[in-house]
Scaffold this motif. Structure first.
Motif, PDB file in Angstrom:
ATOM      1  N   LEU A 140       0.841  -1.199   0.000  1.00 33.80           N
ATOM      2  CA  LEU A 140       0.000   0.000   0.000  1.00 33.80           C
ATOM      3  C   LEU A 140       0.874   1.247   0.000  1.00 33.80           C
ATOM      4  O   LEU A 140       1.228   1.781   1.043  1.00 33.80           O
ATOM      5  CB  LEU A 140      -0.939  -0.001   1.207  1.00 33.80           C
ATOM      6  N   SER A 141       1.229   1.690  -1.195  1.00 32.60           N
ATOM      7  CA  SER A 141       2.019   2.910  -1.358  1.00 32.60           C
ATOM      8  C   SER A 141       1.078   4.039  -1.771  1.00 32.60           C
ATOM      9  O   SER A 141       1.253   4.693  -2.791  1.00 32.60           O
ATOM     10  CB  SER A 141       3.096   2.689  -2.428  1.00 32.60           C
ATOM     11  N   THR A 142       0.065   4.269  -0.951  1.00 31.05           N
ATOM     12  CA  THR A 142      -1.015   5.206  -1.271  1.00 31.05           C
ATOM     13  C   THR A 142      -1.229   6.170  -0.106  1.00 31.05           C
ATOM     14  O   THR A 142      -0.731   5.946   1.004  1.00 31.05           O
ATOM     15  CB  THR A 142      -2.338   4.445  -1.505  1.00 31.05           C
ATOM     16  N   PRO A 143      -2.013   7.216  -0.308  1.00 31.76           N
ATOM     17  CA  PRO A 143      -2.408   8.047   0.841  1.00 31.76           C
ATOM     18  C   PRO A 143      -3.193   7.206   1.850  1.00 31.76           C
ATOM     19  O   PRO A 143      -3.968   6.322   1.465  1.00 31.76           O
ATOM     20  CB  PRO A 143      -3.297   9.121   0.209  1.00 31.76           C
ATOM     21  N   PRO A 144      -3.013   7.442   3.138  1.00 29.71           N
ATOM     22  CA  PRO A 144      -3.735   6.671   4.158  1.00 29.71           C
ATOM     23  C   PRO A 144      -5.251   6.728   4.001  1.00 29.71           C
ATOM     24  O   PRO A 144      -5.949   5.820   4.458  1.00 29.71           O
ATOM     25  CB  PRO A 144      -3.290   7.320   5.472  1.00 29.71           C
ATOM     26  N   SER A 145      -5.762   7.768   3.358  1.00 29.91           N
ATOM     27  CA  SER A 145      -7.216   7.913   3.213  1.00 29.91           C
ATOM     28  C   SER A 145      -7.857   6.801   2.406  1.00 29.91           C
ATOM     29  O   SER A 145      -9.072   6.599   2.499  1.00 29.91           O
ATOM     30  CB  SER A 145      -7.541   9.267   2.563  1.00 29.91           C
ATOM     31  N   VAL A 146      -7.065   6.061   1.601  1.00 24.42           N
ATOM     32  CA  VAL A 146      -7.659   4.983   0.800  1.00 24.42           C
ATOM     33  C   VAL A 146      -7.287   3.594   1.320  1.00 24.42           C
ATOM     34  O   VAL A 146      -7.653   2.589   0.713  1.00 24.42           O
ATOM     35  CB  VAL A 146      -7.276   5.111  -0.693  1.00 24.42           C
ATOM     36  N   TYR A 147      -6.572   3.519   2.452  1.00 28.00           N
ATOM     37  CA  TYR A 147      -6.243   2.210   3.024  1.00 28.00           C
ATOM     38  C   TYR A 147      -7.483   1.360   3.228  1.00 28.00           C
ATOM     39  O   TYR A 147      -7.529   0.175   2.853  1.00 28.00           O
ATOM     40  CB  TYR A 147      -5.540   2.370   4.379  1.00 28.00           C
ATOM     41  N   ALA A 148      -8.494   1.947   3.849  1.00 27.88           N
ATOM     42  CA  ALA A 148      -9.689   1.181   4.207  1.00 27.88           C
ATOM     43  C   ALA A 148     -10.367   0.617   2.969  1.00 27.88           C
ATOM     44  O   ALA A 148     -10.803  -0.553   2.961  1.00 27.88           O
ATOM     45  CB  ALA A 148     -10.657   2.056   4.995  1.00 27.88           C
ATOM     46  N   ASP A 149     -10.480   1.420   1.910  1.00 28.55           N
ATOM     47  CA  ASP A 149     -11.083   0.933   0.667  1.00 28.55           C
ATOM     48  C   ASP A 149     -10.319  -0.254   0.107  1.00 28.55           C
ATOM     49  O   ASP A 149     -10.911  -1.280  -0.250  1.00 28.55           O
ATOM     50  CB  ASP A 149     -11.124   2.056  -0.390  1.00 28.55           C
ATOM     51  N   ILE A 150      -9.005  -0.135   0.037  1.00 27.22           N
ATOM     52  CA  ILE A 150      -8.195  -1.198  -0.558  1.00 27.22           C
ATOM     53  C   ILE A 150      -8.291  -2.479   0.269  1.00 27.22           C
ATOM     54  O   ILE A 150      -8.525  -3.570  -0.269  1.00 27.22           O
ATOM     55  CB  ILE A 150      -6.724  -0.750  -0.688  1.00 27.22           C
ATOM     56  N   ILE A 151      -8.122  -2.361   1.565  1.00 27.55           N
ATOM     57  CA  ILE A 151      -8.154  -3.548   2.432  1.00 27.55           C
ATOM     58  C   ILE A 151      -9.523  -4.213   2.376  1.00 27.55           C
ATOM     59  O   ILE A 151      -9.639  -5.443   2.270  1.00 27.55           O
ATOM     60  CB  ILE A 151      -7.784  -3.166   3.873  1.00 27.55           C
ATOM     61  N   SER A 152     -10.587  -3.406   2.425  1.00 24.18           N
ATOM     62  CA  SER A 152     -11.941  -3.962   2.386  1.00 24.18           C
ATOM     63  C   SER A 152     -12.215  -4.675   1.076  1.00 24.18           C
ATOM     64  O   SER A 152     -12.799  -5.771   1.058  1.00 24.18           O
ATOM     65  CB  SER A 152     -12.970  -2.849   2.596  1.00 24.18           C
ATOM     66  N   ARG A 153     -11.808  -4.075  -0.035  1.00 20.82           N
ATOM     67  CA  ARG A 153     -12.033  -4.699  -1.353  1.00 20.82           C
ATOM     68  C   ARG A 153     -11.222  -5.981  -1.513  1.00 20.82           C
ATOM     69  O   ARG A 153     -11.693  -6.960  -2.090  1.00 20.82           O
ATOM     70  CB  ARG A 153     -11.688  -3.721  -2.475  1.00 20.82           C
ATOM     71  N   ILE A 154      -9.994  -5.984  -0.995  1.00 13.90           N
ATOM     72  CA  ILE A 154      -9.198  -7.213  -1.028  1.00 13.90           C
ATOM     73  C   ILE A 154      -9.927  -8.330  -0.287  1.00 13.90           C
ATOM     74  O   ILE A 154      -9.976  -9.481  -0.731  1.00 13.90           O
ATOM     75  CB  ILE A 154      -7.803  -6.968  -0.413  1.00 13.90           C
ATOM     76  N   GLY A 155     -10.524  -7.975   0.860  1.00 12.02           N
ATOM     77  CA  GLY A 155     -11.282  -8.957   1.618  1.00 12.02           C
ATOM     78  C   GLY A 155     -12.518  -9.437   0.882  1.00 12.02           C
ATOM     79  O   GLY A 155     -12.813 -10.638   0.840  1.00 12.02           O
ATOM     80  N   GLU A 156     -13.263  -8.502   0.293  1.00 11.46           N
ATOM     81  CA  GLU A 156     -14.492  -8.854  -0.428  1.00 11.46           C
ATOM     82  C   GLU A 156     -14.216  -9.793  -1.596  1.00 11.46           C
ATOM     83  O   GLU A 156     -15.016 -10.690  -1.897  1.00 11.46           O
ATOM     84  CB  GLU A 156     -15.175  -7.589  -0.937  1.00 11.46           C
ATOM     85  N   LYS A 157     -13.096  -9.583  -2.274  1.00 12.34           N
ATOM     86  CA  LYS A 157     -12.752 -10.388  -3.451  1.00 12.34           C
ATOM     87  C   LYS A 157     -11.925 -11.626  -3.098  1.00 12.34           C
ATOM     88  O   LYS A 157     -11.447 -12.337  -3.987  1.00 12.34           O
ATOM     89  CB  LYS A 157     -11.989  -9.533  -4.464  1.00 12.34           C
ATOM     90  N   LYS A 158     -11.767 -11.888  -1.794  1.00 14.50           N
ATOM     91  CA  LYS A 158     -11.047 -13.082  -1.326  1.00 14.50           C
ATOM     92  C   LYS A 158      -9.600 -13.117  -1.814  1.00 14.50           C
ATOM     93  O   LYS A 158      -9.036 -14.188  -2.081  1.00 14.50           O
ATOM     94  CB  LYS A 158     -11.771 -14.361  -1.774  1.00 14.50           C
ATOM     95  N   LEU A 159      -8.970 -11.951  -1.917  1.00 15.85           N
ATOM     96  CA  LEU A 159      -7.585 -11.887  -2.372  1.00 15.85           C
ATOM     97  C   LEU A 159      -6.595 -11.994  -1.211  1.00 15.85           C
ATOM     98  O   LEU A 159      -5.388 -12.076  -1.438  1.00 15.85           O
ATOM     99  CB  LEU A 159      -7.343 -10.574  -3.119  1.00 15.85           C
TER     100      LEU A 159
END
Length: 211
Positions: A140-159
């Motif tokens: 995650l080399s992104t602004p902290p504001s998008v951490y939650a989106d990325i982590i949640s989507r990874i979980g939703e897609k079973k990645l």
């Protein structure tokens, strides 16, 4: 009669298979925020240095992802330009071409579930082409504001978990704004990943002390 050098090479067990033992298994590093400064200045130069030293497997791959629109070739060109600006100099063209064969790019929006379907498809293609066996590291080399989106989507897609390989996640930069937000981020990560899969890098832990 053996020379001293021959005896040392025969008797020194640390030299046997040293380079092979130090090489990481084939994997794909997925860099979210791949068009950003951290990727250009630090991540790609560091990975290339490891590649030059034969410390990465031949199938090692990088899948860059960000909102910027580009294809694989454009991404490779931009990373080469970054190496020339921020690397240690003296880039061997043949070594770079071999390294760049493992650089891929997939545009994505951190909040868009469809982006992660495309990422998964691209990862599967890389597994087939490069033999990475579903070994994946999300960075995650992104602004902290998008951490939650990325982590949640990874979980939703079973990645967050692989059927045949291993999965890791690296959280770069500030780990929360304060104790409460750090705990919240930690809980979100642990909803998707187990503790041994999570790596935290925080540049600012000693910031106030230094100041």
């Amino acid at each position: 009669m053996r020379t001293t050098v021959e005896r040392e090479e025969r008797e020194n067990p640390l030299k046997t298979g040293l380079r092979l033992d130090r090489s990481a298994p084939p994997c794909t590093v997925v860099i979210f925020g791949a068009s950003g400064d951290l990727t250009r200045r630090k991540l790609i130069p560091a990975l290339f240095n490891l590649f030059e030293q034969d410390l990465l497997a031949s199938g090692f791959s990088v899948l860059g992802s960000s909102r910027s629109r580009m294809d694989h070739q454009k991404f490779r060109q931009e990373m080469r330009a970054s190496m020339e600006e921020y690397g240690n100099g003296g880039i061997d063209d043949n070594v770079w071409r071999s390294f760049a064969e493992g650089l891929f790019y997939e545009p994505s929006d951190p909040s868009d579930p469809a982006s992660y379907d495309r990422l998964l498809k691209r990862l599967q293609e890389i597994d087939q082409e490069r033999g990475t066996s579903e070994n994946r590291l999300f960075y995650l080399s992104t602004p902290p504001s998008v951490y939650a989106d990325i982590i949640s989507r990874i979980g939703e897609k079973k990645l967050g978990h692989s059927q045949t390989g291993w999965t890791r996640i690296v959280v770069e930069k500030p780990f929360g704004r304060d104790y409460a937000s750090a705990r919240e981020l930690n809980q979100l990560l642990q909803n998707v990943f187990s503790e041994e899969q999570i790596y935290r890098i925080d540049h600012y832990l000693g910031k106030e002390t230094v100041q």
